[in-house]
Write an enzyme that holds these catalytic residues in place. Structure first.
Site, mmCIF file in Angstrom:
data_model
loop_
_atom_site.group_PDB
_atom_site.id
_atom_site.type_symbol
_atom_site.label_atom_id
_atom_site.label_comp_id
_atom_site.label_asym_id
_atom_site.label_seq_id
_atom_site.Cartn_x
_atom_site.Cartn_y
_atom_site.Cartn_z
ATOM 1 N N CYS A 47 0.810 -1.230 0.000
ATOM 2 C CA CYS A 47 0.000 0.000 0.000
ATOM 3 C C CYS A 47 0.843 1.280 0.000
ATOM 4 O O CYS A 47 0.324 2.373 -0.243
ATOM 5 C CB CYS A 47 -0.967 -0.004 1.175
ATOM 6 S SG CYS A 47 -2.033 -1.447 1.175
ATOM 7 N N HIS A 92 -3.172 7.108 2.274
ATOM 8 C CA HIS A 92 -3.620 5.815 1.758
ATOM 9 C C HIS A 92 -5.021 5.538 2.314
ATOM 10 O O HIS A 92 -5.298 5.812 3.481
ATOM 11 C CB HIS A 92 -2.633 4.733 2.194
ATOM 12 C CG HIS A 92 -3.146 3.351 1.958
ATOM 13 N ND1 HIS A 92 -3.650 2.959 0.739
ATOM 14 C CD2 HIS A 92 -3.261 2.284 2.792
ATOM 15 C CE1 HIS A 92 -4.040 1.699 0.831
ATOM 16 N NE2 HIS A 92 -3.821 1.266 2.061
ATOM 17 N N ASN A 117 -10.156 -0.288 -0.120
ATOM 18 C CA ASN A 117 -8.691 -0.179 -0.089
ATOM 19 C C ASN A 117 -8.141 -0.762 -1.395
ATOM 20 O O ASN A 117 -8.203 -1.975 -1.610
ATOM 21 C CB ASN A 117 -8.179 -0.956 1.130
ATOM 22 C CG ASN A 117 -6.664 -0.899 1.270
ATOM 23 O OD1 ASN A 117 -5.958 -0.495 0.347
ATOM 24 N ND2 ASN A 117 -6.167 -1.311 2.419
HETATM 25 O O1 UT7 Z 1 -3.549 -1.066 3.760
HETATM 26 C C1 UT7 Z 1 -3.402 -1.441 5.100
HETATM 27 C C2 UT7 Z 1 -4.325 -2.570 5.272
HETATM 28 N N1 UT7 Z 1 -5.218 -2.727 6.317
HETATM 29 C C3 UT7 Z 1 -5.707 -1.858 7.210
HETATM 30 O O2 UT7 Z 1 -5.422 -0.724 7.298
HETATM 31 C C4 UT7 Z 1 -6.699 -2.441 8.154
HETATM 32 C C5 UT7 Z 1 -6.508 -1.967 9.564
HETATM 33 N N2 UT7 Z 1 -7.461 -2.584 10.487
HETATM 34 C C6 UT7 Z 1 -8.766 -2.344 10.427
HETATM 35 O O3 UT7 Z 1 -9.245 -1.558 9.617
HETATM 36 C C7 UT7 Z 1 -9.656 -3.018 11.439
HETATM 37 O O4 UT7 Z 1 -8.861 -3.733 12.377
HETATM 38 C C8 UT7 Z 1 -10.657 -3.991 10.780
HETATM 39 C C9 UT7 Z 1 -11.701 -3.196 10.034
HETATM 40 C C10 UT7 Z 1 -9.954 -4.933 9.823
HETATM 41 C C11 UT7 Z 1 -11.368 -4.833 11.848
HETATM 42 O O5 UT7 Z 1 -11.973 -3.998 12.797
HETATM 43 P P1 UT7 Z 1 -11.842 -4.362 14.344
HETATM 44 O O6 UT7 Z 1 -12.607 -3.345 15.059
HETATM 45 O O7 UT7 Z 1 -10.381 -4.477 14.643
HETATM 46 O O8 UT7 Z 1 -12.596 -5.752 14.421
HETATM 47 P P2 UT7 Z 1 -12.040 -7.181 14.874
HETATM 48 O O9 UT7 Z 1 -11.142 -7.766 13.855
HETATM 49 O O10 UT7 Z 1 -11.533 -7.092 16.282
HETATM 50 O O11 UT7 Z 1 -13.387 -8.024 14.903
HETATM 51 C C12 UT7 Z 1 -14.450 -7.660 15.798
HETATM 52 C C13 UT7 Z 1 -15.627 -8.599 15.521
HETATM 53 C C14 UT7 Z 1 -15.247 -10.066 15.586
HETATM 54 O O12 UT7 Z 1 -16.337 -10.749 16.165
HETATM 55 P P3 UT7 Z 1 -16.275 -11.216 17.696
HETATM 56 O O13 UT7 Z 1 -15.080 -12.108 17.783
HETATM 57 O O14 UT7 Z 1 -16.110 -9.943 18.490
HETATM 58 O O15 UT7 Z 1 -17.583 -11.892 17.893
HETATM 59 C C15 UT7 Z 1 -15.143 -10.450 14.119
HETATM 60 O O16 UT7 Z 1 -15.422 -11.841 13.909
HETATM 61 O O17 UT7 Z 1 -16.146 -8.359 14.206
HETATM 62 C C16 UT7 Z 1 -16.238 -9.618 13.513
HETATM 63 N N3 UT7 Z 1 -16.034 -9.350 12.087
HETATM 64 C C17 UT7 Z 1 -17.042 -9.076 11.247
HETATM 65 N N4 UT7 Z 1 -18.361 -8.972 11.421
HETATM 66 C C18 UT7 Z 1 -19.109 -8.654 10.347
HETATM 67 C C19 UT7 Z 1 -14.867 -9.332 11.405
HETATM 68 N N5 UT7 Z 1 -15.093 -9.029 10.127
HETATM 69 C C20 UT7 Z 1 -16.426 -8.873 9.990
HETATM 70 C C21 UT7 Z 1 -17.267 -8.547 8.896
HETATM 71 N N6 UT7 Z 1 -18.589 -8.439 9.130
HETATM 72 N N7 UT7 Z 1 -16.795 -8.305 7.668
#
Ligand code: UT7
Length: 321
Positions: free
Chosen positions: A115, A248, A278
């Site tokens: 990225c 980005h 993204n």
């Molecule tokens: O170019 C650089 C690349 N990447 C980034 O910049 C990404 C940086 N990180 C992020 O943007 C965030 O960490 C995410 C958007 C990827 C995730 O957000 P989060 O607040 O860190 O969520 P999490 O991974 O801790 O997941 C929280 C909950 C989980 O459920 P439980 O375990 O709390 O029941 C996940 O299973 O959200 C669930 N979850 C979803 N639910 C619905 C994960 N993905 C999804 C989804 N839809 N797509």
């Protein structure tokens, strides 16, 4: 003194926008509410199976060349930032050069910094121009990230999209790309990677994008603030005198946190994450082209671009447009 100035911009997004709701319809266990609240993403574009990064790059490049008022034959350096090349080799840049009809041209090569790729590629091109080695460079970020997504992993597949953005930069007596900074720390590679490859006709390892989202989030917020301040300090420019920040486009919350650290209001930040998702190396030149074409970015404006991505890599550039 030779400067390197952006002469033209272009971009391209394949197909129709695909909404979060469309992904739910396609069987992904998610919701518009979850994706929009956590990331700001509502739409992304996904290339057809026959479309490669070089095809997206070609249209973005043609638009950039037209906006620069030059011909493809005037380009003497092509750098494509991509992590989703058409082939293992030749480079996407070489394929793009061929598609542009350039024969016996200057150097053409890819940069792989995920990225941060566009910031890396622009910085490399700027050095070639400022050294006097080249007169006019085409710098492209082009990605088909949909090819490396595990569509059964809802934590990653909802985040990414396909697209391309391009700039033509040329030797100039006036600035230009004023300051740049690039960094990497490969020890963080496990938190964002595609840990697979091809050998002896077989896929070796895991060929899909894997990410520890929370670790990436924290890392991104820290280094994006640091590297933007680094380029501003090296040029002796205050954040208050910057017209536009183009970060980005991964997550609106990362973008908001970075803008806050720089003391920049969100109305000076170009955001496309809602509509593009993204697009990795394509996200910055896509956002730049959009804001140039809709009239927000004008000649003479000061812009900071900054990216962070797998590697980990990160970088920024201060540009007088
Ligand atoms: O170019 C650089 C690349 N990447 C980034 O910049 C990404 C940086 N990180 C992020 O943007 C965030 O960490 C995410 C958007 C990827 C995730 O957000 P989060 O607040 O860190 O969520 P999490 O991974 O801790 O997941 C929280 C909950 C989980 O459920 P439980 O375990 O709390 O029941 C996940 O299973 O959200 C669930 N979850 C979803 N639910 C619905 C994960 N993905 C999804 C989804 N839809 N797509």
């Amino acid at each position: 003194m030779i400067h390197a100035r952006i002469a033209g911009t272009g971009s391209y997004l394949p197909g129709e926008p695909v909404s979060n709701h469309d992904l739910v319809q396609r069987g992904i266990d998610t919701s518009d509410e979850w994706v929009a609240t956590r990331t700001g993403i509502r739409f992304r574009h996904l290339a057809s199976a026959e479309t490669g990064a070089s095809d997206l790059a070609l249209i973005a490049a043609q638009r950039a060349i037209e906006s620069a008022g030059c011909e493809a034959g005037d380009i003497d350096l092509i750098i494509v930032a991509t992590s989703t090349p058409d082939y293992i080799f030749p480079s996407t840049a070489a394929l793009l050069q061929s598609k542009l009809g350039i024969r016996n041209g200057g150097a053409a090569f890819d940069v792989q910094a995920v990225c941060s790729g566009f910031v890396y590629a622009l910085t490399v091109a700027e050095k070639f121009i400022r050294s006097g080695a080249n007169k006019r460079a085409l710098v492209v970020g082009a990605e088909v990230f949909s090819r490396i997504l595990d569509w059964s992993d809802r934590g990653t597949c909802v985040l990414f999209g396909d697209g391309a953005g391009a700039v033509v930069i040329e030797a100039s007596e006036t600035p230009g790309i004023i300051a740049t900074a690039l960094h990497a720390d490969g020890s963080h590679h496990p938190i964002l990677c595609v840990p697979g490859g091809v050998a002896s006709g077989q896929v070796i390892g895991d060929p899909f994008l894997r990410m520890d989202g929370q670790a990436v989030f924290k890392f991104a917020v820290k280094v994006l603030g640091d590297v933007a301040n680094e380029v501003l300090d090296s040029a002796g420019v205050e954040a208050a005198s910057v017209d536009w920040l183009i970060p980005h486009q991964a997550n609106i919350r990362i973008i908001q946190a970075t803008a806050k650290r720089l003391g920049m209001p969100m109305d000076k930040v170009i955001t496309t994450v809602e509509k593009h998702g993204n697009t990795s190396a394509a996200s910055i030149p896509l956002a730049l082209d959009l804001a140039v074409r809709d009239g927000r970015i004008q000649r003479g404006h000061r812009i900071v671009i900054e990216g962070v991505g797998g590697g980990f890599t990160w970088g920024a550039a201060l540009i007088e447009f």
